[in-house]
Motif scaffolding. Structure first.
Motif, mmCIF file in Angstrom:
data_model
loop_
_atom_site.group_PDB
_atom_site.id
_atom_site.type_symbol
_atom_site.label_atom_id
_atom_site.label_comp_id
_atom_site.label_asym_id
_atom_site.label_seq_id
_atom_site.Cartn_x
_atom_site.Cartn_y
_atom_site.Cartn_z
ATOM 1 N N HIS A 35 0.858 -1.182 0.000
ATOM 2 C CA HIS A 35 0.000 0.000 0.000
ATOM 3 C C HIS A 35 0.898 1.237 0.000
ATOM 4 O O HIS A 35 1.917 1.272 0.699
ATOM 5 N N PRO A 36 0.549 2.280 -0.775
ATOM 6 C CA PRO A 36 1.410 3.467 -0.880
ATOM 7 C C PRO A 36 1.742 4.120 0.464
ATOM 8 O O PRO A 36 2.809 4.727 0.611
ATOM 9 N N SER A 37 0.868 3.985 1.461
ATOM 10 C CA SER A 37 1.126 4.629 2.754
ATOM 11 C C SER A 37 2.324 4.018 3.480
ATOM 12 O O SER A 37 2.851 4.615 4.416
ATOM 13 N N GLU A 38 2.777 2.828 3.052
ATOM 14 C CA GLU A 38 3.905 2.162 3.718
ATOM 15 C C GLU A 38 5.260 2.584 3.157
ATOM 16 O O GLU A 38 6.291 2.341 3.780
ATOM 17 N N VAL A 39 5.266 3.198 1.973
ATOM 18 C CA VAL A 39 6.522 3.470 1.277
ATOM 19 C C VAL A 39 7.472 4.330 2.105
ATOM 20 O O VAL A 39 8.667 4.049 2.191
ATOM 21 N N GLY A 40 6.960 5.372 2.737
ATOM 22 C CA GLY A 40 7.810 6.282 3.487
ATOM 23 C C GLY A 40 8.050 5.869 4.924
ATOM 24 O O GLY A 40 8.701 6.577 5.679
ATOM 25 N N HIS A 41 7.518 4.715 5.312
ATOM 26 C CA HIS A 41 7.649 4.251 6.692
ATOM 27 C C HIS A 41 9.105 3.937 7.005
ATOM 28 O O HIS A 41 9.807 3.329 6.208
ATOM 29 N N ALA A 42 9.567 4.357 8.183
ATOM 30 C CA ALA A 42 10.969 4.131 8.571
ATOM 31 C C ALA A 42 11.326 2.645 8.560
ATOM 32 O O ALA A 42 12.443 2.262 8.224
ATOM 33 N N LEU A 58 8.522 -6.333 -5.732
ATOM 34 C CA LEU A 58 7.734 -5.395 -4.934
ATOM 35 C C LEU A 58 7.001 -4.449 -5.872
ATOM 36 O O LEU A 58 7.614 -3.813 -6.734
ATOM 37 N N ARG A 59 5.682 -4.376 -5.719
ATOM 38 C CA ARG A 59 4.885 -3.398 -6.471
ATOM 39 C C ARG A 59 4.156 -2.518 -5.466
ATOM 40 O O ARG A 59 3.679 -3.006 -4.442
ATOM 41 N N VAL A 60 4.046 -1.244 -5.795
ATOM 42 C CA VAL A 60 3.398 -0.289 -4.898
ATOM 43 C C VAL A 60 2.149 0.244 -5.581
ATOM 44 O O VAL A 60 2.176 0.608 -6.760
ATOM 45 N N THR A 109 -1.089 -1.838 6.963
ATOM 46 C CA THR A 109 -1.839 -2.156 8.181
ATOM 47 C C THR A 109 -2.916 -3.162 7.802
ATOM 48 O O THR A 109 -3.222 -3.347 6.611
ATOM 49 N N TRP A 110 -3.504 -3.828 8.793
ATOM 50 C CA TRP A 110 -4.556 -4.811 8.464
ATOM 51 C C TRP A 110 -5.667 -4.161 7.651
ATOM 52 O O TRP A 110 -6.174 -4.742 6.691
ATOM 53 N N ARG A 111 -6.031 -2.933 8.020
ATOM 54 C CA ARG A 111 -7.115 -2.233 7.302
ATOM 55 C C ARG A 111 -6.719 -1.953 5.853
ATOM 56 O O ARG A 111 -7.496 -2.174 4.919
ATOM 57 N N LYS A 112 -5.467 -1.488 5.657
ATOM 58 C CA LYS A 112 -5.007 -1.169 4.298
ATOM 59 C C LYS A 112 -4.836 -2.452 3.474
ATOM 60 O O LYS A 112 -5.102 -2.470 2.269
ATOM 61 N N ALA A 113 -4.371 -3.518 4.114
ATOM 62 C CA ALA A 113 -4.214 -4.787 3.388
ATOM 63 C C ALA A 113 -5.573 -5.316 2.926
ATOM 64 O O ALA A 113 -5.718 -5.788 1.799
ATOM 65 N N ARG A 114 -6.573 -5.187 3.792
ATOM 66 C CA ARG A 114 -7.929 -5.629 3.395
ATOM 67 C C ARG A 114 -8.446 -4.776 2.238
ATOM 68 O O ARG A 114 -9.150 -5.265 1.358
ATOM 69 N N LYS A 115 -8.086 -3.493 2.248
ATOM 70 C CA LYS A 115 -8.506 -2.607 1.159
ATOM 71 C C LYS A 115 -7.876 -3.064 -0.162
ATOM 72 O O LYS A 115 -8.531 -3.045 -1.205
#
Length: 198
Positions: A35-42, A58-60, A109-115
């Protein structure tokens, strides 16, 4: 002005993890959908997993229009590493067919993965596989949302340990552990203990 970062691991150059990232071969192909929200995660563990495995991609994104081609590769049997009522233990599925698995792993996150599953019906249609119960995460900086919840890189290493036995994939976790230790040191031992327990 931003600190210069390593173009490969995307960590600050002073904390580059590349010397710790292995180059591991596997029969199992791993397709990480981030999910794109994970890309910038430390702690971008999906990126570390993709860099450490020869047979990984890996695909985003949120929608993956070209999924059908990847999932229909006849050299592999595609399955989704994600819990569900009809999910089977990964060890059980391994013996069904001599072809190796294409392990599709949603990252978020679980929510984003389900999305991701909701937005990509091809994923929902895949047979699901799960890891054994009772695995413990080394991700000491985050409270697990449920028992047995692992970070993406830990889940992949655990699945490959089962699918590729007797080969082991502990080396995949080395940069992850150094990354976590660095985060703990940055926040200070006292703060870590107060917020995350001993």
């Amino acid at each position: 002005m931003p600190r210069p970062s390593c173009p490969r691991c995307q960590r600050p150059e002073s904390h580059c993890l590349c010397p710790l990232i292995p180059h591991l071969a596997s029969r199992t192909r791993v397709l990480l959908l981030q999910h794109p929200s994970e890309v910038g995660h430390a702690l971008n563990t999906a990126r570390l997993a993709a860099l450490g495995l020869e047979n990984a991609e890996l695909r985003v994104g949120e929608r993956f229009d070209d999924l059908a081609g990847s999932l229909s590769d006849s050299r592999y049997r595609a399955c989704l590493l994600f819990p569900g009522d009809d999910a089977r233990p990964v060890a059980e599925v391994a013996g069904d067919d001599p072809r190796p698995l294409l392990l599709v792993v949603p990252d978020g996150t679980w929510r984003k993965a389900r999305k991701l599953l909701y937005l990509n019906p091809e994923l929902e249609a895949l047979p699901r596989v799960t890891l054994p119960a009772g695995l413990t995460s080394r991700y000491r900086l985050r409270k697990a949302p449920m028992a047995g919840a692992l970070s993406t890189i830990e889940a992949i290493a655990a699945a490959l340990d089962i699918l590729e036995a007797p080969n082991r994939f502990d080396e995949l976790l080395r940069p992850f552990e150094v990354l976590i230790q660095g985060q703990i040191e940055a926040m200070g031992e006292e703060t870590f203990r107060k917020n995350h327990g001993s």
